[in-house]
Every structure is written in structure tokens, then in C-alpha cells.
Write an enzyme that holds these catalytic residues in place. Structure first.
Site, PDB file in Angstrom:
ATOM      1  N   PHE A 147      10.617  -3.084   4.170  1.00 40.94           N
ATOM      2  CA  PHE A 147       9.726  -3.071   2.762  1.00 40.94           C
ATOM      3  C   PHE A 147      10.339  -1.568   2.644  1.00 40.94           C
ATOM      4  O   PHE A 147      11.109  -0.575   3.635  1.00 40.94           O
ATOM      5  CB  PHE A 147       8.508  -2.295   3.329  1.00 40.94           C
ATOM      6  CG  PHE A 147       7.929  -3.826   3.537  1.00 40.94           C
ATOM      7  CD1 PHE A 147       6.928  -4.483   2.511  1.00 40.94           C
ATOM      8  CD2 PHE A 147       7.313  -5.211   4.696  1.00 40.94           C
ATOM      9  CE1 PHE A 147       6.500  -5.449   3.210  1.00 40.94           C
ATOM     10  CE2 PHE A 147       6.953  -5.724   5.261  1.00 40.94           C
ATOM     11  CZ  PHE A 147       6.129  -6.178   4.375  1.00 40.94           C
TER      12      PHE A 147
ATOM     13  N   CYS B 107       3.212   6.300  -8.714  1.00 45.77           N
ATOM     14  CA  CYS B 107       2.289   5.283  -9.517  1.00 45.77           C
ATOM     15  C   CYS B 107       1.760   5.997 -10.768  1.00 45.77           C
ATOM     16  O   CYS B 107       1.418   6.880 -10.965  1.00 45.77           O
ATOM     17  CB  CYS B 107       1.219   5.005  -8.379  1.00 45.77           C
ATOM     18  SG  CYS B 107       0.799   3.458  -9.290  1.00 45.77           S
TER      19      CYS B 107
ATOM     20  N   CYS C 211      -5.264   3.270  -8.759  1.00 44.33           N
ATOM     21  CA  CYS C 211      -6.949   2.321  -8.661  1.00 44.33           C
ATOM     22  C   CYS C 211      -7.612   2.524  -6.897  1.00 44.33           C
ATOM     23  O   CYS C 211      -7.146   3.913  -6.657  1.00 44.33           O
ATOM     24  CB  CYS C 211      -6.005   1.060  -8.283  1.00 44.33           C
ATOM     25  SG  CYS C 211      -5.257   0.290  -9.293  1.00 44.33           S
TER      26      CYS C 211
ATOM     27  N   ASP D 286      -4.639   2.497  -0.914  1.00 41.02           N
ATOM     28  CA  ASP D 286      -4.069   2.957   0.105  1.00 41.02           C
ATOM     29  C   ASP D 286      -3.041   3.259   0.507  1.00 41.02           C
ATOM     30  O   ASP D 286      -2.145   3.535   1.910  1.00 41.02           O
ATOM     31  CB  ASP D 286      -4.012   1.398   1.518  1.00 41.02           C
ATOM     32  CG  ASP D 286      -3.619   0.316   0.842  1.00 41.02           C
ATOM     33  OD1 ASP D 286      -2.693   0.859   0.809  1.00 41.02           O
ATOM     34  OD2 ASP D 286      -2.966  -0.653   2.022  1.00 41.02           O
TER      35      ASP D 286
ATOM     36  N   GLU E 106       6.931  -5.879  -5.594  1.00 37.60           N
ATOM     37  CA  GLU E 106       5.755  -6.218  -6.370  1.00 37.60           C
ATOM     38  C   GLU E 106       5.405  -4.914  -6.982  1.00 37.60           C
ATOM     39  O   GLU E 106       5.357  -3.672  -6.960  1.00 37.60           O
ATOM     40  CB  GLU E 106       4.132  -5.830  -4.612  1.00 37.60           C
ATOM     41  CG  GLU E 106       5.305  -7.003  -3.602  1.00 37.60           C
ATOM     42  CD  GLU E 106       4.269  -5.974  -2.334  1.00 37.60           C
ATOM     43  OE1 GLU E 106       3.884  -5.674  -1.947  1.00 37.60           O
ATOM     44  OE2 GLU E 106       4.588  -7.774  -1.302  1.00 37.60           O
TER      45      GLU E 106
ATOM     46  N   HIS F 102      -1.381  -8.511   8.066  1.00 39.09           N
ATOM     47  CA  HIS F 102      -1.561  -7.387   7.669  1.00 39.09           C
ATOM     48  C   HIS F 102      -2.611  -6.054   8.791  1.00 39.09           C
ATOM     49  O   HIS F 102      -2.488  -5.242   9.757  1.00 39.09           O
ATOM     50  CB  HIS F 102       0.064  -6.496   7.348  1.00 39.09           C
ATOM     51  CG  HIS F 102      -0.722  -5.577   6.009  1.00 39.09           C
ATOM     52  ND1 HIS F 102      -0.846  -6.954   4.850  1.00 39.09           N
ATOM     53  CD2 HIS F 102      -0.746  -4.731   5.898  1.00 39.09           C
ATOM     54  CE1 HIS F 102      -0.987  -6.258   4.033  1.00 39.09           C
ATOM     55  NE2 HIS F 102      -1.404  -4.665   4.388  1.00 39.09           N
TER      56      HIS F 102
END
Length: 196
Positions: free
Chosen positions: A24, A30, A34, A38, A94, A190
Site C-alpha cells: 500500500f 484529500c 468525510c 481513518d 482507490e 483488516h
């Protein structure tokens, strides 16, 4: 230089590739806010493409990189995707879908956030392999089906941080999928397994 929040090796916890070992690369920053996010973006490490390739090279045997964030479309470019391919990786991303992506990305997961964030820009993707909708029991995900084409459709119960509310949302999600069988359940495995 790319602003990287973290790089780690784990199992993909969500969506179509759940359970697959992956490297990852989490980009920092961003364009949306939202309430359930997290990710802590207070720190970012500037890294070149060479730095990223070096950092992930110890896990090259898995051959699978997930570009995530935040919102990675704010930074990802053709040059980095090409370097990842040259290093032997299948590249997945993603994204909230609000910015165009490099065409060479192998797998595109669109996770729309317009139900949670105000003034979300229009969908900017030209190809979608998977739609992963965060299901809160209050918004109808059917509006995304017409935009998805033949993409794999996933509903993921929203993690509100409240155990009782999460159980209620999960049951609503299951009921919804049973009534709309073109959707598939995506759990954040996860978190269930307590891994990164």
C-alpha cells in the site's frame, strides 16, 4: 516529488481483491472531508518515484501495489505508474473519482463520497473496474449503478465508531444486498483481523 503518508505491506482488506497480499502506497491529502475518514494526514514524507520504488522493493514478490489515500488522484501521474509497471507491479488505485487518472492504471476502484461531503465535483473517471460504496443506511446506492458500467459492485457498511450503530448499519447493508443481488458485501476485514 510525491507527498506520501505511509507505505506498508499487508492484505487488501476491502473490495474485489480482499485477502490478496499488497503493498500500500498511501498518498497524503484529500480534496474531501468525510466524517468517517481513518487517515491522519498531519505528516507527509516527500518522495521521488525512485524513493517509492526502493521503499516497496522488499515486497516485490507480491507483485501488487494499491495506490490509496486520502485522494491519490491529486498526485498520481503516468510517470509513477510506468515506473511501477517496469518494476513488475500490477497497479490498483482507490479513488473518490473527482479527478482524472493515468490511463495505464490496471485496476480502478471508485469509492464515491458525494453522500458524505458537500460540493463534490462531478465524476471524472473514464474507466471503472469496481465501485465500492460506503453504506450508511441513509442513502440509496442504486444511483451509482448507471455510472458503473460493467464494474464489480460492492457495498461496505460504514464504520461510525459506535458498535450498536455499526451492527444496525451492517444488518441494513445485508438486507439491501439480499434485495439487490447485483451488489456484493465488502467488509473491512483488516479491521476485523486487527491488521494494518
Amino acid at each position: 516529488m510525491y507527498r506520501i503518508n505511509e507505505i506498508f505491506y499487508s492484505l487488501q482488506g476491502e473490495g474485489r481483491h480482499t485477502g490478496r497480499p499488497a503493498v500500500f502506497v498511501r498518498f497524503s491529502g484529500c480534496n474531501l472531508k468525510c466524517p468517517f475518514c481513518d487517515t491522519d494526514f498531519s505528516a507527509a514524507t516527500p518522495m521521488s518515484a525512485d524513493d517509492i520504488i526502493l521503499a516497496i522493493s522488499r515486497w516485490q514478490a507480491c507483485g501488487f501495489v494499491v495506490i490509496t489515500g486520502g485522494e491519490p488522484s491529486l498526485q498520481i501521474d503516468e510517470a509513477l505508474v510506468e515506473r511501477l509497471h517496469q518494476a513488475g507491479y500490477y497497479v490498483a488505485i482507490e479513488t473518490n473519482g473527482t479527478h482524472a487518472l493515468p490511463a495505464a492504471i490496471d485496476w480502478v476502484t471508485w469509492s464515491p463520497k458525494d453522500q458524505f461531503a458537500p460540493n463534490v465535483p462531478a465524476l471524472a473517471l473514464t474507466r471503472i473496474n469496481e465501485v465500492k460504496v460506503v453504506f450508511d443506511g441513509e442513502h440509496d446506492p442504486e444511483r451509482y449503478v448507471s455510472l458503473a458500467g460493467d464494474a464489480y459492485l460492492c457495498l461496505q457498511p460504514c464504520d461510525t465508531g459506535d458498535t450498536a450503530r455499526n451492527q444496525q448499519i451492517s444488518q441494513q447493508c445485508i438486507d439491501y444486498i439480499l434485495q439487490h443481488p447485483h451488489w456484493h458485501l465488502s467488509l473491512q476485514t483488516h479491521k476485523l483481523l486487527n491488521i494494518q
